[in-house]
Design a protein around this motif. Structure first.
Motif, PDB file in Angstrom:
ATOM      1  N   UNK A  96      29.783  25.484  31.928  1.00 33.93           N
ATOM      2  CA  UNK A  96      28.840  24.375  32.134  1.00 33.93           C
ATOM      3  C   UNK A  96      29.548  23.023  32.078  1.00 33.93           C
ATOM      4  N   UNK A  97      30.565  22.910  31.238  1.00 36.92           N
ATOM      5  CA  UNK A  97      31.319  21.655  31.189  1.00 36.92           C
ATOM      6  C   UNK A  97      32.062  21.433  32.504  1.00 36.92           C
ATOM      7  N   UNK A  98      32.626  22.496  33.066  1.00 39.03           N
ATOM      8  CA  UNK A  98      33.304  22.376  34.357  1.00 39.03           C
ATOM      9  C   UNK A  98      32.323  21.927  35.440  1.00 39.03           C
ATOM     10  N   UNK A  99      31.126  22.485  35.424  1.00 37.81           N
ATOM     11  CA  UNK A  99      30.143  22.129  36.447  1.00 37.81           C
ATOM     12  C   UNK A  99      29.665  20.695  36.293  1.00 37.81           C
ATOM     13  N   UNK A 100      29.322  20.282  35.071  1.00 40.38           N
ATOM     14  CA  UNK A 100      28.731  18.956  34.899  1.00 40.38           C
ATOM     15  C   UNK A 100      29.740  17.835  35.145  1.00 40.38           C
ATOM     16  N   UNK A 101      31.022  18.093  34.919  1.00 39.46           N
ATOM     17  CA  UNK A 101      32.023  17.052  35.162  1.00 39.46           C
ATOM     18  C   UNK A 101      32.529  17.057  36.599  1.00 39.46           C
ATOM     19  N   UNK A 102      32.148  18.101  37.371  1.00 43.67           N
ATOM     20  CA  UNK A 102      32.645  18.225  38.735  1.00 43.67           C
ATOM     21  C   UNK A 102      31.702  17.644  39.778  1.00 43.67           C
ATOM     22  N   UNK A 103      30.423  17.499  39.452  1.00 41.97           N
ATOM     23  CA  UNK A 103      29.452  17.027  40.442  1.00 41.97           C
ATOM     24  C   UNK A 103      29.387  15.500  40.444  1.00 41.97           C
ATOM     25  N   UNK A 104      29.105  14.936  41.610  1.00 41.70           N
ATOM     26  CA  UNK A 104      29.082  13.484  41.740  1.00 41.70           C
ATOM     27  C   UNK A 104      27.882  12.857  41.047  1.00 41.70           C
ATOM     28  N   UNK A 105      26.801  13.618  40.904  1.00 40.36           N
ATOM     29  CA  UNK A 105      25.605  13.057  40.265  1.00 40.36           C
ATOM     30  C   UNK A 105      25.888  12.617  38.832  1.00 40.36           C
ATOM     31  N   UNK A 106      26.783  13.316  38.139  1.00 39.41           N
ATOM     32  CA  UNK A 106      27.126  12.930  36.765  1.00 39.41           C
ATOM     33  C   UNK A 106      27.811  11.570  36.750  1.00 39.41           C
ATOM     34  N   UNK A 111      17.504  10.662  32.049  1.00 41.80           N
ATOM     35  CA  UNK A 111      16.443  11.575  32.471  1.00 41.80           C
ATOM     36  C   UNK A 111      16.810  12.253  33.789  1.00 41.80           C
ATOM     37  N   UNK A 112      17.280  11.457  34.743  1.00 45.28           N
ATOM     38  CA  UNK A 112      17.648  12.002  36.046  1.00 45.28           C
ATOM     39  C   UNK A 112      18.769  13.028  35.935  1.00 45.28           C
ATOM     40  N   UNK A 113      19.799  12.700  35.167  1.00 41.86           N
ATOM     41  CA  UNK A 113      20.912  13.632  34.994  1.00 41.86           C
ATOM     42  C   UNK A 113      20.461  14.905  34.296  1.00 41.86           C
ATOM     43  N   UNK A 114      19.578  14.789  33.312  1.00 38.37           N
ATOM     44  CA  UNK A 114      19.077  15.966  32.620  1.00 38.37           C
ATOM     45  C   UNK A 114      18.344  16.913  33.555  1.00 38.37           C
ATOM     46  N   UNK A 115      17.493  16.365  34.410  1.00 35.65           N
ATOM     47  CA  UNK A 115      16.767  17.199  35.370  1.00 35.65           C
ATOM     48  C   UNK A 115      17.740  17.874  36.335  1.00 35.65           C
ATOM     49  N   UNK A 172      25.556  16.796  24.137  1.00 37.96           N
ATOM     50  CA  UNK A 172      26.782  16.191  23.610  1.00 37.96           C
ATOM     51  C   UNK A 172      27.261  15.051  24.507  1.00 37.96           C
ATOM     52  N   UNK A 173      27.238  15.267  25.822  1.00 37.22           N
ATOM     53  CA  UNK A 173      27.686  14.233  26.757  1.00 37.22           C
ATOM     54  C   UNK A 173      26.776  13.010  26.701  1.00 37.22           C
TER      55      UNK A 173
END
Length: 292
Positions: A48-58, A107-111, A146-147
């Motif tokens: 999940x850390x790899x995914x969340x740091x790899x997408x541009x939305x983050x 909120x947007x990032x969480x969704x 955490x992020x």
């Protein structure tokens, strides 16, 4: 006319890679030479850390969040500094405005952390790699919380220090240790929990636009509705909407509540924690019962 018989299959040699010989010399079965490791929560967290740091939305959502919180916070401090005497005012309270707008980004990032996988179909790959659905949901929740907490704490602390230094000598009082703790750590926990609630709503709704709309309405609708309730018979409802609206609960961390009653101190944090726990239980139950 002669018919050739197909060659009989030969038993694999006991010395072949992956085959283990039985006591009589014949191979007993295949054993992969690749080490087999039992998966655990740590593997899901790494994924999940790899995914969340790899997408541009983050990058975009957190970038706009930092810009709003820091930019509005510093501008508020500069504007108030030139207004004259600030006797008795807590300089940390000026960080409220940036965080109120910035929490929309969290909120947007969480969704998007959950709902976007349903939109792209990536959730099927995720569940195939980790069939334990509860572990996937827990890993997403831990990594996102955490992020969100670390980024919010860094921004809130920086803004608080800048505002305190800007208003020093202007009559503003020095914040106490408790006020520093609530205005940085407390409000960061609250916003991270609000983002986590958005993640769980995204898992329940499975639609990015719908979940974001629901969460923005949850943040803004109670306060807006209360502002247009003029009938005396609805005064109790209006008061409750004001007291328990998310903007008012955020202001409680800076001792600037919109009313004299309702949540105070650390109450907003416990309220949000209870709501998020209930949403987690609902998201977990639906995840176990529905197909991906």
């Amino acid at each position: 006319m002669s018919t050739q018989q197909p060659p009989m299959p030969q038993a694999p040699s006991p010395s072949a890679p992956g085959w283990q010989a039985a006591p009589g010399g014949m191979p007993s079965g295949y054993h992969s030479p690749i080490p087999i490791v039992r998966t655990h929560l740590g593997h899901a967290l790494a994924s999940e850390w790899t995914k969340i740091k790899s997408v541009r939305s983050t990058m975009w959502t957190l970038g706009v969040f930092i810009l709003l919180v820091v930019g509005i916070g510093i501008m508020a401090g500069v504007a108030v500094r030139g207004s004259g005497d600030l006797s008795g005012q807590n300089p940390l309270s000026l960080g409220f405005f940036g965080l109120l707008l910035g929490n929309m980004c969290i909120i947007t990032l969480g969704v998007l952390t959950t709902a976007s996988e349903y939109g792209t179909g990536m959730i099927r790959t995720t569940m195939t790699a980790c069939p334990s659905r509860g572990r996937v949901l827990a890993a997403k929740a831990i990594v996102f919380f955490a992020l969100a907490f670390v980024v919010t704490l860094a921004c809130a602390s920086f803004v608080a220090m800048v505002q305190t230094s800007l208003l020093e000598g202007q009559g503003a009082r020095t914040p106490t240790t408790g006020e520093w703790l609530k205005g940085t750590v407390g409000v960061s926990f609250y916003i991270a929990l609000l983002g986590l609630l958005s993640l769980l709503v995204g898992s329940i709704i499975r639609h990015s636009a719908g979940a974001i709309t629901i969460m923005i309405a949850t943040v803004l609708a109670p306060l807006v509705i209360a502002m247009f309730m003029f009938a005396s018979s609805l005064e109790s409802v209006r008061q409750a909407l004001l007291e328990y609206s998310i903007p008012n609960q955020l202001s409680v961390f800076y001792a600037n509540s919109l009313s004299d009653s309702g949540p105070s101190g650390w109450d907003p944090l416990w309220i949000m924690l209870g709501v998020t726990a209930a949403a987690f239980a609902g998201a977990y139950a639906l995840l176990q019962s529905r197909d991906v």
